[in-house]
Scaffold this motif. Sequence first.
Motif, PDB file in Angstrom:
ATOM      1  N   ARG A   1      41.919  33.549  28.840  1.00  0.00           N
ATOM      2  CA  ARG A   1      40.495  33.249  28.934  1.00  0.00           C
ATOM      3  C   ARG A   1      40.263  31.810  28.508  1.00  0.00           C
ATOM      4  O   ARG A   1      40.784  31.369  27.474  1.00  0.00           O
ATOM      5  CB  ARG A   1      39.718  34.183  28.002  1.00  0.00           C
ATOM      6  N   ASP A   2      39.469  31.108  29.316  1.00  0.00           N
ATOM      7  CA  ASP A   2      39.100  29.753  28.944  1.00  0.00           C
ATOM      8  C   ASP A   2      37.825  29.820  28.093  1.00  0.00           C
ATOM      9  O   ASP A   2      36.872  30.492  28.474  1.00  0.00           O
ATOM     10  CB  ASP A   2      38.839  28.926  30.218  1.00  0.00           C
ATOM     11  N   GLU A   3      37.840  29.122  26.970  1.00  0.00           N
ATOM     12  CA  GLU A   3      36.713  29.196  26.030  1.00  0.00           C
ATOM     13  C   GLU A   3      35.382  28.861  26.704  1.00  0.00           C
ATOM     14  O   GLU A   3      34.365  29.527  26.472  1.00  0.00           O
ATOM     15  CB  GLU A   3      36.960  28.241  24.859  1.00  0.00           C
ATOM     16  N   ALA A   4      35.389  27.849  27.574  1.00  0.00           N
ATOM     17  CA  ALA A   4      34.132  27.416  28.205  1.00  0.00           C
ATOM     18  C   ALA A   4      33.840  28.189  29.497  1.00  0.00           C
ATOM     19  O   ALA A   4      32.718  28.657  29.701  1.00  0.00           O
ATOM     20  CB  ALA A   4      34.217  25.921  28.499  1.00  0.00           C
ATOM     21  N   ALA A   5      34.845  28.354  30.336  1.00  0.00           N
ATOM     22  CA  ALA A   5      34.586  28.914  31.672  1.00  0.00           C
ATOM     23  C   ALA A   5      34.834  30.419  31.765  1.00  0.00           C
ATOM     24  O   ALA A   5      34.502  31.028  32.780  1.00  0.00           O
ATOM     25  CB  ALA A   5      35.457  28.184  32.686  1.00  0.00           C
ATOM     26  N   GLY A   6      35.410  31.021  30.754  1.00  0.00           N
ATOM     27  CA  GLY A   6      35.737  32.451  30.820  1.00  0.00           C
ATOM     28  C   GLY A   6      36.946  32.666  31.737  1.00  0.00           C
ATOM     29  O   GLY A   6      37.828  31.815  31.815  1.00  0.00           O
ATOM     30  N   PHE A   7      36.957  33.801  32.443  1.00  0.00           N
ATOM     31  CA  PHE A   7      38.065  34.076  33.364  1.00  0.00           C
ATOM     32  C   PHE A   7      37.668  33.627  34.768  1.00  0.00           C
ATOM     33  O   PHE A   7      36.565  33.922  35.227  1.00  0.00           O
ATOM     34  CB  PHE A   7      38.364  35.575  33.400  1.00  0.00           C
ATOM     35  N   SER A   8      38.565  32.921  35.442  1.00  0.00           N
ATOM     36  CA  SER A   8      38.260  32.537  36.835  1.00  0.00           C
ATOM     37  C   SER A   8      39.196  33.316  37.744  1.00  0.00           C
ATOM     38  O   SER A   8      40.144  32.759  38.300  1.00  0.00           O
ATOM     39  CB  SER A   8      38.401  31.029  37.011  1.00  0.00           C
ATOM     40  N   LEU A   9      38.925  34.610  37.855  1.00  0.00           N
ATOM     41  CA  LEU A   9      39.829  35.503  38.577  1.00  0.00           C
ATOM     42  C   LEU A   9      39.826  35.225  40.079  1.00  0.00           C
ATOM     43  O   LEU A   9      40.876  35.258  40.714  1.00  0.00           O
ATOM     44  CB  LEU A   9      39.440  36.960  38.323  1.00  0.00           C
ATOM     45  N   SER A  10      38.624  34.958  40.629  1.00  0.00           N
ATOM     46  CA  SER A  10      38.554  34.730  42.074  1.00  0.00           C
ATOM     47  C   SER A  10      39.383  33.508  42.455  1.00  0.00           C
ATOM     48  O   SER A  10      40.118  33.527  43.440  1.00  0.00           O
ATOM     49  CB  SER A  10      37.109  34.531  42.506  1.00  0.00           C
TER      50      SER A  10
ATOM     51  N   GLU B   1      35.888  43.607  24.532  1.00  0.00           N
ATOM     52  CA  GLU B   1      35.041  42.476  24.934  1.00  0.00           C
ATOM     53  C   GLU B   1      35.450  41.972  26.318  1.00  0.00           C
ATOM     54  O   GLU B   1      34.608  41.723  27.178  1.00  0.00           O
ATOM     55  CB  GLU B   1      35.149  41.297  23.948  1.00  0.00           C
ATOM     56  N   ILE B   2      36.771  41.815  26.491  1.00  0.00           N
ATOM     57  CA  ILE B   2      37.264  41.296  27.769  1.00  0.00           C
ATOM     58  C   ILE B   2      36.997  42.311  28.882  1.00  0.00           C
ATOM     59  O   ILE B   2      36.595  41.945  29.982  1.00  0.00           O
ATOM     60  CB  ILE B   2      38.766  40.955  27.661  1.00  0.00           C
ATOM     61  N   LEU B   3      37.176  43.578  28.567  1.00  0.00           N
ATOM     62  CA  LEU B   3      36.933  44.626  29.576  1.00  0.00           C
ATOM     63  C   LEU B   3      35.483  44.567  30.067  1.00  0.00           C
ATOM     64  O   LEU B   3      35.217  44.591  31.267  1.00  0.00           O
ATOM     65  CB  LEU B   3      37.255  45.997  28.968  1.00  0.00           C
ATOM     66  N   SER B   4      34.542  44.452  29.123  1.00  0.00           N
ATOM     67  CA  SER B   4      33.119  44.367  29.487  1.00  0.00           C
ATOM     68  C   SER B   4      32.839  43.117  30.297  1.00  0.00           C
ATOM     69  O   SER B   4      32.135  43.162  31.311  1.00  0.00           O
ATOM     70  CB  SER B   4      32.242  44.324  28.232  1.00  0.00           C
ATOM     71  N   GLU B   5      33.365  42.006  29.815  1.00  0.00           N
ATOM     72  CA  GLU B   5      33.109  40.717  30.471  1.00  0.00           C
ATOM     73  C   GLU B   5      33.601  40.734  31.922  1.00  0.00           C
ATOM     74  O   GLU B   5      32.878  40.338  32.841  1.00  0.00           O
ATOM     75  CB  GLU B   5      33.812  39.606  29.676  1.00  0.00           C
ATOM     76  N   VAL B   6      34.827  41.220  32.116  1.00  0.00           N
ATOM     77  CA  VAL B   6      35.411  41.210  33.461  1.00  0.00           C
ATOM     78  C   VAL B   6      34.704  42.221  34.364  1.00  0.00           C
ATOM     79  O   VAL B   6      34.477  41.961  35.544  1.00  0.00           O
ATOM     80  CB  VAL B   6      36.929  41.468  33.375  1.00  0.00           C
ATOM     81  N   SER B   7      34.326  43.348  33.788  1.00  0.00           N
ATOM     82  CA  SER B   7      33.602  44.335  34.582  1.00  0.00           C
ATOM     83  C   SER B   7      32.280  43.756  35.092  1.00  0.00           C
ATOM     84  O   SER B   7      31.932  43.924  36.268  1.00  0.00           O
ATOM     85  CB  SER B   7      33.350  45.574  33.720  1.00  0.00           C
ATOM     86  N   ASP B   8      31.551  43.061  34.213  1.00  0.00           N
ATOM     87  CA  ASP B   8      30.289  42.411  34.621  1.00  0.00           C
ATOM     88  C   ASP B   8      30.551  41.382  35.714  1.00  0.00           C
ATOM     89  O   ASP B   8      29.811  41.282  36.686  1.00  0.00           O
ATOM     90  CB  ASP B   8      29.643  41.699  33.424  1.00  0.00           C
ATOM     91  N   MET B   9      31.618  40.616  35.491  1.00  0.00           N
ATOM     92  CA  MET B   9      31.945  39.536  36.414  1.00  0.00           C
ATOM     93  C   MET B   9      32.247  40.089  37.808  1.00  0.00           C
ATOM     94  O   MET B   9      31.749  39.572  38.812  1.00  0.00           O
ATOM     95  CB  MET B   9      33.185  38.826  35.879  1.00  0.00           C
ATOM     96  N   LEU B  10      33.019  41.153  37.855  1.00  0.00           N
ATOM     97  CA  LEU B  10      33.386  41.719  39.158  1.00  0.00           C
ATOM     98  C   LEU B  10      32.202  42.390  39.838  1.00  0.00           C
ATOM     99  O   LEU B  10      32.088  42.365  41.059  1.00  0.00           O
ATOM    100  CB  LEU B  10      34.537  42.715  39.006  1.00  0.00           C
ATOM    101  N   SER B  11      31.300  42.978  39.033  1.00  0.00           N
ATOM    102  CA  SER B  11      30.140  43.639  39.647  1.00  0.00           C
ATOM    103  C   SER B  11      29.194  42.614  40.264  1.00  0.00           C
ATOM    104  O   SER B  11      28.476  42.914  41.206  1.00  0.00           O
ATOM    105  CB  SER B  11      29.407  44.501  38.624  1.00  0.00           C
ATOM    106  N   ASP B  12      29.199  41.386  39.707  1.00  0.00           N
ATOM    107  CA  ASP B  12      28.361  40.319  40.280  1.00  0.00           C
ATOM    108  C   ASP B  12      29.011  39.676  41.494  1.00  0.00           C
ATOM    109  O   ASP B  12      28.415  38.816  42.137  1.00  0.00           O
ATOM    110  CB  ASP B  12      28.102  39.226  39.224  1.00  0.00           C
TER     111      ASP B  12
END
Lengths: 318, 337
Positions: free
Chosen positions: A195-204, A222-233
């Motif tokens: 995880r990048d402190e500023a940008a988070g995960f850039s999975l795409s 925390e990471i599970l929630s963050e990535v789940s939100d990210m993928l749903s968006d």
Amino acid sequence: MISKGGKWLLFLYVAFLALLFLMCSTDLIIREPEREIYQIAVIIEDVRSDNYSNFRKGMDQAAMEFNVDVHLITLYEKSDVEQQMELMEREQQDGADALIVVPADEEQVAEKPMVVPVIFIQPGFMEKTGAGDIVIDYEQMGRRIANEMLGNMPTDASVWMLIDAAKQNGMDRRFLKGASDVFADAGCRTRVIERDEAAGFSLSAEANGRNEKVMLLAENAEILSEVSDMLSDNPAADGRFCGLYGRGNTVPILNDLDRGRISGICVTDDFSIGYLSVCLAVQTLEGKDNIPIMADFYYIEKENLREPEYEKLLFPIE
Amino acid sequence: MRRAKTWLTILLIACACMLASCQSVRKEEEKNSLRIGISLYRGDDTFINNLCSILEEKAKEYERENGIKVTLDIQDAKGSQNTQNNQVERFIALECDVLCINLVDRMDASVIIDRAMTAGVPVVFFNRQPVEEDMERWNQLYYVGVDAKETAVLQGQMVVDLYKEHPEAIDRNGDGVVSYVMLEGETSHQDSLIRTEWSVQTLKDGGVPIEKITGGIANWERSQASALMEQWLSEYPDTIELVISNNDDMALGAIDALERAQVSGVNIVGIDGTIPGLEALENGSLLGTVSANKEIYASAIVELAASCVLGETMPEEYPLIDGNYYWASQEILIHEN
């Protein structure tokens, strides 16, 4: 005019009343057994107590039953071991009778000399133990979820393990180690995405130009929630990522599991762990011996989320 | 004889001075730590849950800045006033210095106030305002909240402004009338009644031609609002253009029902600016919300609680109205296309 005998009777009657009064309302004759209220401080490794809501409920339940005064303390910085040890020292000085600690670093914290008994919620079996230990074997948990992922994995898929190196603690490390071992034994391709402190995960961006399917494993809640939100968006990412797994049982995680955004989670019975940790502390203070308690963990998917056994575990009623 | 009396008087005065100095030393010692008992009306209420998380952060900030240890005892009353009264009793037994109470029943604060007064423990009520008669019973009772009328006016104004700029965006079927439904919170909560009345009044005052189709009480809850909305969508198909909700959770319930029914083109406005509400705002399913500045809201509770115990005056940035009330500031948040 009262006779002499009458005066004696009156005197005896008054004396009897006085005796009754003393017996009922003071400690002079029959001393009430004094029940000491133990002060117990619980110091977790996180900055917020959101991930500890069921743990807290169990702790509060035990506090009521054993008549102890329990309070939960969070850190200023997540997994800051120095600060956690300072807080342990502070609570000891402030009169805590016992401490319950979820260590930010199990080895360093266990080495800290303390006068008051310390109950540790350990992320695995340790050589150095506290006055009482509840062991959650995160390595086994990692193995369990990795095996479940392998069972659901399409051919030629790889696994990306999502970590936050700056805030990683013993629980995360052991969980990942267990999972990595299983994937390695199965010959599965894995990548660690930090995880990048500023940008988070850039999975795409990471997935661009790759044709392979990817399964994701988050090292903590925390990471599970963050990535789940990210993928749903980002519904476009759905095609590339064929499953998101992790550990933790916060309300947003359970909602996302229910909605199918998360494929599977490993959870512990936090209510029981909270309750038992206070029990262990009280037993220690009463001079009883403790043996380490091994906490169970469970793998849950959307299909079995509503099973009564798991409902009780995830949504405990105090 | 006279000399003996003089010596006796001197001795008594000396004793009194010693006692007084002991007392002040005790007070000095107490200043190093602060124990706050917090009771929430319902821990699963999204707004209260968000606020509580921020409260924990603010307490830690206060601890760091002032070097005073702050211990929070947070309890969930689960919607029972009886449970909350017992929690207050326990807080007092555990020698909490101050209580922060999110009342279950705003008409029933008397038991808590009685117990707090007897123990000499100040009380900061928040979010659910006790009745004025109760607040006047003791000078150590405070309230932190938002001005419900201001909230409602801002909610109404948000729609008025949009209507003036793009009437077609609000009057979706172009018939010259905006047909709306109203989702209301608990009837026993002061904010619910005021929000309902003043949001509609502001729309009328702002010249928006409105027509109420129906309304219902969903008790601040997403699931109840969702059920009501589902019913209205089947009773009044293709009619509802605007949903005015007393809070974000109920607005989200309406969104859930619209998604299930696969209906689009209905504008929804909420109040609170909760985390799920802000997510809905970002993805456009919520048109707008009115958000209290929760950082300031939570800070005010911690600062007020601390100043009560330490006998300090409240910092200037948190002005108290009528000596006991603090109103947190609010802002309109609209989905940007």
